[in-house]
Design a protein around this motif. Structure first.
Motif, PDB file in Angstrom:
ATOM      1  N   ALA A 120       0.830  -1.206   0.000  1.00 22.56           N
ATOM      2  CA  ALA A 120       0.000   0.000   0.000  1.00 22.56           C
ATOM      3  C   ALA A 120       0.864   1.256   0.000  1.00 22.56           C
ATOM      4  O   ALA A 120       0.573   2.227  -0.714  1.00 22.56           O
ATOM      5  CB  ALA A 120      -0.931  -0.011   1.203  1.00 22.56           C
ATOM      6  N   ARG A 121       1.937   1.263   0.791  1.00 32.64           N
ATOM      7  CA  ARG A 121       2.810   2.440   0.836  1.00 32.64           C
ATOM      8  C   ARG A 121       3.539   2.662  -0.484  1.00 32.64           C
ATOM      9  O   ARG A 121       3.883   3.784  -0.831  1.00 32.64           O
ATOM     10  CB  ARG A 121       3.809   2.300   1.985  1.00 32.64           C
ATOM     11  CG  ARG A 121       3.202   2.600   3.353  1.00 32.64           C
ATOM     12  CD  ARG A 121       4.293   2.734   4.407  1.00 32.64           C
ATOM     13  NE  ARG A 121       4.918   1.457   4.682  1.00 32.64           N
ATOM     14  CZ  ARG A 121       4.614   0.675   5.712  1.00 32.64           C
ATOM     15  NH1 ARG A 121       3.657   1.037   6.549  1.00 32.64           N
ATOM     16  NH2 ARG A 121       5.241  -0.454   5.905  1.00 32.64           N
ATOM     17  N   LEU A 122       3.775   1.575  -1.223  1.00 32.79           N
ATOM     18  CA  LEU A 122       4.386   1.712  -2.538  1.00 32.79           C
ATOM     19  C   LEU A 122       3.411   2.301  -3.555  1.00 32.79           C
ATOM     20  O   LEU A 122       3.828   2.740  -4.631  1.00 32.79           O
ATOM     21  CB  LEU A 122       4.884   0.347  -3.033  1.00 32.79           C
ATOM     22  CG  LEU A 122       6.139  -0.195  -2.356  1.00 32.79           C
ATOM     23  CD1 LEU A 122       6.364  -1.655  -2.741  1.00 32.79           C
ATOM     24  CD2 LEU A 122       7.355   0.651  -2.727  1.00 32.79           C
ATOM     25  N   GLY A 123       2.130   2.303  -3.226  1.00 37.43           N
ATOM     26  CA  GLY A 123       1.137   2.842  -4.137  1.00 37.43           C
ATOM     27  C   GLY A 123       0.926   1.982  -5.364  1.00 37.43           C
ATOM     28  O   GLY A 123       0.462   2.471  -6.402  1.00 37.43           O
ATOM     29  N   ALA A 124       1.261   0.689  -5.266  1.00 36.26           N
ATOM     30  CA  ALA A 124       1.201  -0.199  -6.416  1.00 36.26           C
ATOM     31  C   ALA A 124      -0.187  -0.817  -6.561  1.00 36.26           C
ATOM     32  O   ALA A 124      -0.781  -1.256  -5.569  1.00 36.26           O
ATOM     33  CB  ALA A 124       2.246  -1.301  -6.281  1.00 36.26           C
ATOM     34  N   PRO A 125      -0.696  -0.910  -7.777  1.00 40.81           N
ATOM     35  CA  PRO A 125      -1.944  -1.636  -8.002  1.00 40.81           C
ATOM     36  C   PRO A 125      -1.784  -3.110  -7.647  1.00 40.81           C
ATOM     37  O   PRO A 125      -0.688  -3.675  -7.750  1.00 40.81           O
ATOM     38  CB  PRO A 125      -2.197  -1.452  -9.500  1.00 40.81           C
ATOM     39  CG  PRO A 125      -1.454  -0.211  -9.869  1.00 40.81           C
ATOM     40  CD  PRO A 125      -0.229  -0.233  -9.006  1.00 40.81           C
ATOM     41  N   VAL A 126      -2.882  -3.729  -7.239  1.00 39.66           N
ATOM     42  CA  VAL A 126      -2.853  -5.112  -6.780  1.00 39.66           C
ATOM     43  C   VAL A 126      -3.900  -5.945  -7.516  1.00 39.66           C
ATOM     44  O   VAL A 126      -5.063  -5.543  -7.623  1.00 39.66           O
ATOM     45  CB  VAL A 126      -3.127  -5.204  -5.264  1.00 39.66           C
ATOM     46  CG1 VAL A 126      -3.069  -6.663  -4.801  1.00 39.66           C
ATOM     47  CG2 VAL A 126      -2.143  -4.359  -4.478  1.00 39.66           C
ATOM     48  N   ILE A 127      -3.454  -7.090  -7.997  1.00 36.35           N
ATOM     49  CA  ILE A 127      -4.356  -8.133  -8.473  1.00 36.35           C
ATOM     50  C   ILE A 127      -4.323  -9.206  -7.395  1.00 36.35           C
ATOM     51  O   ILE A 127      -3.250  -9.711  -7.072  1.00 36.35           O
ATOM     52  CB  ILE A 127      -3.865  -8.735  -9.799  1.00 36.35           C
ATOM     53  CG1 ILE A 127      -3.649  -7.651 -10.853  1.00 36.35           C
ATOM     54  CG2 ILE A 127      -4.815  -9.814 -10.302  1.00 36.35           C
ATOM     55  CD1 ILE A 127      -2.777  -8.101 -12.013  1.00 36.35           C
TER      56      ILE A 127
END
Length: 259
Positions: free
Chosen positions: A86-93
């Protein structure tokens, strides 16, 4: 190939996409599904109830199983791995149904297998759904939702994908688009062998992405599927990546995680 444990994202990795499986949530007490210590092996009656063809007779078992999982997830909260992503701001599948990525603060999450935190209507043509309040018990009322759909009167069910059911088309479409735009595709805590999720890493690689598997016990053959395989704890690897990317020293900012 670069030694796997030395891999860290670099400045060339501007679009990191994560694919997560049950391994990232196991630390909450949810456990994993496959393998000798997985839910399907330890509770074969639960695995049997996951077949869509057994509905509606299997509804009490489904409410008991998925309601319990949703409750455990809510009580124990996100892991350090979830929070680092979440802190990386990365989208998640995600193949998970526990809602822990959203609880950690991830904004873009596509849930391939639905959510145990929602109820849905068993009627094929009805689109009713509602958030539930996970509890214990085999009735929908035990989880804060009505037994009958308020729109059409059909039985209600946990909004999770069962065996023999299709994945949500919109979730799968978004997953495919995310994989194609990644320049770093990271699978965490998933065997990577279940389709259609299994095609996502090859799809990302075909579009130029570096592919990485982070799994404390990588499945046989995974080193042939990924550029890098880190046989390490994701709850250590991912916070380390986040510190490096954000150039944060020390570990005092990391969220505590109850034993």
């Amino acid at each position: 190939m670069t030694p796997a444990r030395r891999f860290v994202p670099g400045p060339e990795h501007r679009e990191i996409i994560f694919l997560t499986g049950s391994g990232i949530s196991a630390r909450t007490g949810l456990g994993t599904f496959r393998g000798p210590d997985g839910l399907w092996a330890l509770e074969p009656e639960t695995e049997q109830a996951m077949h869509a063809g057994l509905l509606p007779d299997s509804l009490p078992q489904l409410w008991r199983v998925w309601g319990r999982m949703a409750r455990i997830a809510r009580e124990h909260g996100p892991t350090p791995g979830h929070r680092a992503i979440a802190r990386l701001g990365a989208p998640v599948i995600t193949q998970n149904i526990d809602g822990l990525h959203q609880a950690a603060g991830s904004e873009v999450v596509t849930e391939l297998h639905g959510s145990a935190l929602r109820a849905a209507c068993l009627g094929e043509a009805c689109l009713w759904s509602a958030l539930l309040e996970p509890g214990d018990g085999s009735r929908p009322e035990d989880h804060g939702v009505p037994a009958s759909c308020p729109r059409c009167g059909a039985p209600t069910r946990p909004d999770v994908v069962l065996f023999d059911e299709q994945l949500p088309p919109q979730a799968l479409d978004l997953a495919m688009r995310l994989a194609q735009r990644a320049d770093l595709f990271v699978a965490v805590g998933t065997s990577g062998v279940v389709f259609p999720a299994a095609q996502l890493a090859p799809l990302a690689a075909a579009h130029g992405a570096t592919t990485v598997l982070v799994d404390i016990d990588p499945p046989v053959g995974s080193r042939e599927l990924f550029d890098h395989v880190l046989a390490e704890d994701a709850h250590e690897v991912l916070p380390d990546w986040e510190r490096r990317i954000h150039q944060v020293g020390g570990t005092s900012f990391l969220d505590p995680f109850p034993a």
